[in-house]
Write an enzyme that holds these catalytic residues in place. Sequence first.
Site, mmCIF file in Angstrom:
data_model
loop_
_atom_site.group_PDB
_atom_site.id
_atom_site.type_symbol
_atom_site.label_atom_id
_atom_site.label_comp_id
_atom_site.label_asym_id
_atom_site.label_seq_id
_atom_site.Cartn_x
_atom_site.Cartn_y
_atom_site.Cartn_z
ATOM 1 N N ARG A 189 -10.099 16.771 5.699
ATOM 2 C CA ARG A 189 -10.950 17.054 4.478
ATOM 3 C C ARG A 189 -12.225 17.659 4.908
ATOM 4 O O ARG A 189 -12.778 16.894 5.803
ATOM 5 C CB ARG A 189 -10.937 15.888 3.514
ATOM 6 C CG ARG A 189 -9.731 15.774 2.698
ATOM 7 C CD ARG A 189 -9.893 14.274 2.257
ATOM 8 N NE ARG A 189 -9.100 13.180 2.645
ATOM 9 C CZ ARG A 189 -9.220 11.709 2.389
ATOM 10 N NH1 ARG A 189 -10.083 11.412 1.539
ATOM 11 N NH2 ARG A 189 -8.411 11.110 2.944
ATOM 12 N N ARG B 144 -2.383 -1.949 -3.822
ATOM 13 C CA ARG B 144 -3.686 -1.215 -3.602
ATOM 14 C C ARG B 144 -3.397 -0.025 -4.490
ATOM 15 O O ARG B 144 -2.684 0.712 -4.470
ATOM 16 C CB ARG B 144 -3.741 -0.825 -2.101
ATOM 17 C CG ARG B 144 -4.958 0.078 -1.927
ATOM 18 C CD ARG B 144 -4.881 0.928 -0.813
ATOM 19 N NE ARG B 144 -6.112 1.552 -0.662
ATOM 20 C CZ ARG B 144 -6.529 2.007 0.687
ATOM 21 N NH1 ARG B 144 -5.629 1.792 1.647
ATOM 22 N NH2 ARG B 144 -7.597 2.340 0.517
ATOM 23 N N ASN C 137 0.915 -1.247 -0.123
ATOM 24 C CA ASN C 137 0.113 -0.097 0.095
ATOM 25 C C ASN C 137 0.833 1.205 -0.139
ATOM 26 O O ASN C 137 1.581 1.734 1.055
ATOM 27 C CB ASN C 137 -0.842 -0.139 1.162
ATOM 28 C CG ASN C 137 -1.879 1.188 1.252
ATOM 29 O OD1 ASN C 137 -1.772 2.020 0.332
ATOM 30 N ND2 ASN C 137 -2.842 0.848 2.221
ATOM 31 N N GLY D 88 -9.815 9.146 6.464
ATOM 32 C CA GLY D 88 -10.516 9.423 5.409
ATOM 33 C C GLY D 88 -12.228 8.633 5.995
ATOM 34 O O GLY D 88 -11.796 7.649 6.595
ATOM 35 N N GLY E 189 -10.708 3.351 12.095
ATOM 36 C CA GLY E 189 -10.179 3.697 13.529
ATOM 37 C C GLY E 189 -11.140 4.115 14.338
ATOM 38 O O GLY E 189 -11.311 3.807 15.595
ATOM 39 N N GLY F 193 -14.866 4.354 13.799
ATOM 40 C CA GLY F 193 -16.151 3.404 13.882
ATOM 41 C C GLY F 193 -15.683 2.304 14.652
ATOM 42 O O GLY F 193 -16.589 1.781 15.177
ATOM 43 N N GLU G 250 -7.836 -4.385 5.370
ATOM 44 C CA GLU G 250 -8.022 -4.044 3.897
ATOM 45 C C GLU G 250 -6.751 -4.975 3.389
ATOM 46 O O GLU G 250 -6.792 -5.502 2.242
ATOM 47 C CB GLU G 250 -7.581 -2.783 3.454
ATOM 48 C CG GLU G 250 -8.636 -1.693 3.855
ATOM 49 C CD GLU G 250 -8.690 -0.457 3.458
ATOM 50 O OE1 GLU G 250 -7.711 0.200 4.087
ATOM 51 O OE2 GLU G 250 -9.064 0.314 2.727
ATOM 52 N N HIS H 107 -12.742 3.815 -0.895
ATOM 53 C CA HIS H 107 -12.892 2.926 0.364
ATOM 54 C C HIS H 107 -13.749 1.584 -0.184
ATOM 55 O O HIS H 107 -14.237 0.939 0.874
ATOM 56 C CB HIS H 107 -13.646 3.460 1.504
ATOM 57 C CG HIS H 107 -12.865 4.469 2.185
ATOM 58 N ND1 HIS H 107 -13.442 5.522 2.828
ATOM 59 C CD2 HIS H 107 -11.764 4.704 2.375
ATOM 60 C CE1 HIS H 107 -12.686 6.166 3.577
ATOM 61 N NE2 HIS H 107 -11.482 5.801 3.450
#
Length: 603
Positions: A231, A81, A7, A202, A320, A322, A378, A170
């Site tokens: 963001r 990824r 990644n 994100g 992280g 959630g 992931e 995502h």
Amino acid sequence: MMILVLNAGSSSLKASVVDAQTGAVELDMEGSRLLDAPQLTFSDGTEIHLQQTGHAEALHAGLSSLKKLSRNVKLAGVGHRVVHGGDVFDCATLITDQVEKDIEALADLAPLHNPVNLEGIRIARTLFPDIPHFAVFDTSFHHSLPRRARTYALPQTLMEEHGIRRYGFHGISNQYVAGRAATFLKQDYRSLRLISCHLGNGCSVTAIEFGRSIETSMGMTPLEGLVMGTRSGDIDPGILAYLNRQTGMSAADVDHLLNRESGLKGLSGSNDMRDILARSTDGEEGAQLALQIFSHRLRKYIGAYAAVMGGVDAIIFTGGIGENSPIVRHRAAQRLDYLGAVIDEDRNQRLQLSTGEDVIAFNRPHSRVQLLAVRTNEQLAIAKECIKLIDNEQDVNRLPAIPVAISARHCHLTRETVDRLFGEGYELTVKKWLSQPGQFAANESVTVVGPKNQLERVRILGPLRSVDQVEISRTDEFFLGIDAPIRESGKVDNTPGCRLIGPKGEVDLENGLICAWRHIHMTPADASHFGVQDRDVVEVAIRNDERGLTFGNVLIRVSPDYLLEMHIDTDEGNAAEISSGDTGVLDTSAAEGQLVRRAVSFA
Ligand code: AMP
């Protein structure tokens, strides 16, 4: 099977050697501060400080060391990824030189990510030349977004010219947690309506209806939607022009502002939710407001996506935040009783996800909607995608979408009939090439005359055929006063005829008038993918907001010369309120031995 998962991010670098069956990580590497003081840390304790800055140096040094450290591990492949697969990649793919070029061509859509992903691919392919490399895209899960969800309200030509549309991100995480949730609930993934909230640095929410992403909060770029670490998520686009006028900020300045200085950081000074939660508990106003805005936006999206799907079976919290923040889960999921979701506050407070317990429900027993905290992984998701490609396994959840084409009334004519209607030797001219290879709509048309009425300007489709055939809808039949049977194209025995009028003459057809049997064209490869054969008859369920219906008796037609497409006529399209270009998928979940298969189409 062991897979090296890479990644390569814009400011970080992660690589792991993962067991694709169990998810066990054999070796891990993390690179940090790549642009000023690069450092590589390995899970066996090795640390490397690099002299030179930059992604290429870090990638080279990191992967070379990984190769040495994992020399006793038999790697089956490398999974990369890749953030943006654009319109090109709707699933993971084996990397070839052409795939590299395609990823490069998508750089404009993800300038911070795709070039670095590609650098990782190129370096890894030279260091590990003897094993297959695969690209797994963040966007491909969202290829199923229906047109109404993926299209912005901007001028069509502008969007087409610049590839402007909602792509969504995502996807790797969303697909993984949705699968884990379904397994936990002991339900078929394709029978559930899920809202997946990926809340990390994100953040995004995705509506997954029967296994397909049908709405997602990130858009053309990962900037749209929820409040994120740095963001902004959704803002009034008018603010950009306003800022430009008021402060002279350039496009690059605004880009930086919205991507790097906004979100939780802009509101509270910190992009770290742990920090914000601690300061909020201490009564700091900025942190409290940041938390409120973050949770409010999330609730808004959950409500909206439940409305889009007409209900929801489970709401998933991951990433992280959630996975770890009961406060955020509480703020998002409280008072959702109207949706049938009732939170169990104690369970929510107490739950601790772990490798052994990666899905935990925190709804009350009588809650119709399941509230789930799911640990995303992931790396494992990427490794599993690679194994599927290595084993050439069919991914039943990711069958190709079938575009629907709606045929207006038309006719196919013989050389002899064209001669009589348009003059000896007349050549049809191409108005538009059709999707089936070699077929075209001609500029020329004829008038079709029946006992009651006549239809003007009935389009001729080329090339010429050996039998005349006029295809009309049921409504046309009533209008003309002719009862034409439902027939497969070319089967015109014992069908009624009609009169055709052209500019140079008339022809009385003895037969040839049919109402086309709805059908799906596909190649042999598609057919084996869907598990159907030529002349199978399937059922197609059309789901849309207002006029969903099921078409029985849909004929499968298989030939190497076909392109995957379902053909229906205007009556059928109108009845289901769908139009050309909408897509459906064959659902092979029908019980074994059952002849009827289902396709679901989202208008
Ligand atoms: P991710 O991008 O998935 O690694 O998530 C990073 C975000 O998760 C950051 O905002 C962290 O502050 C947040 N996070 C990690 N652990 C916790 C925790 N225990 N409670 C609240 N937020 C957390």
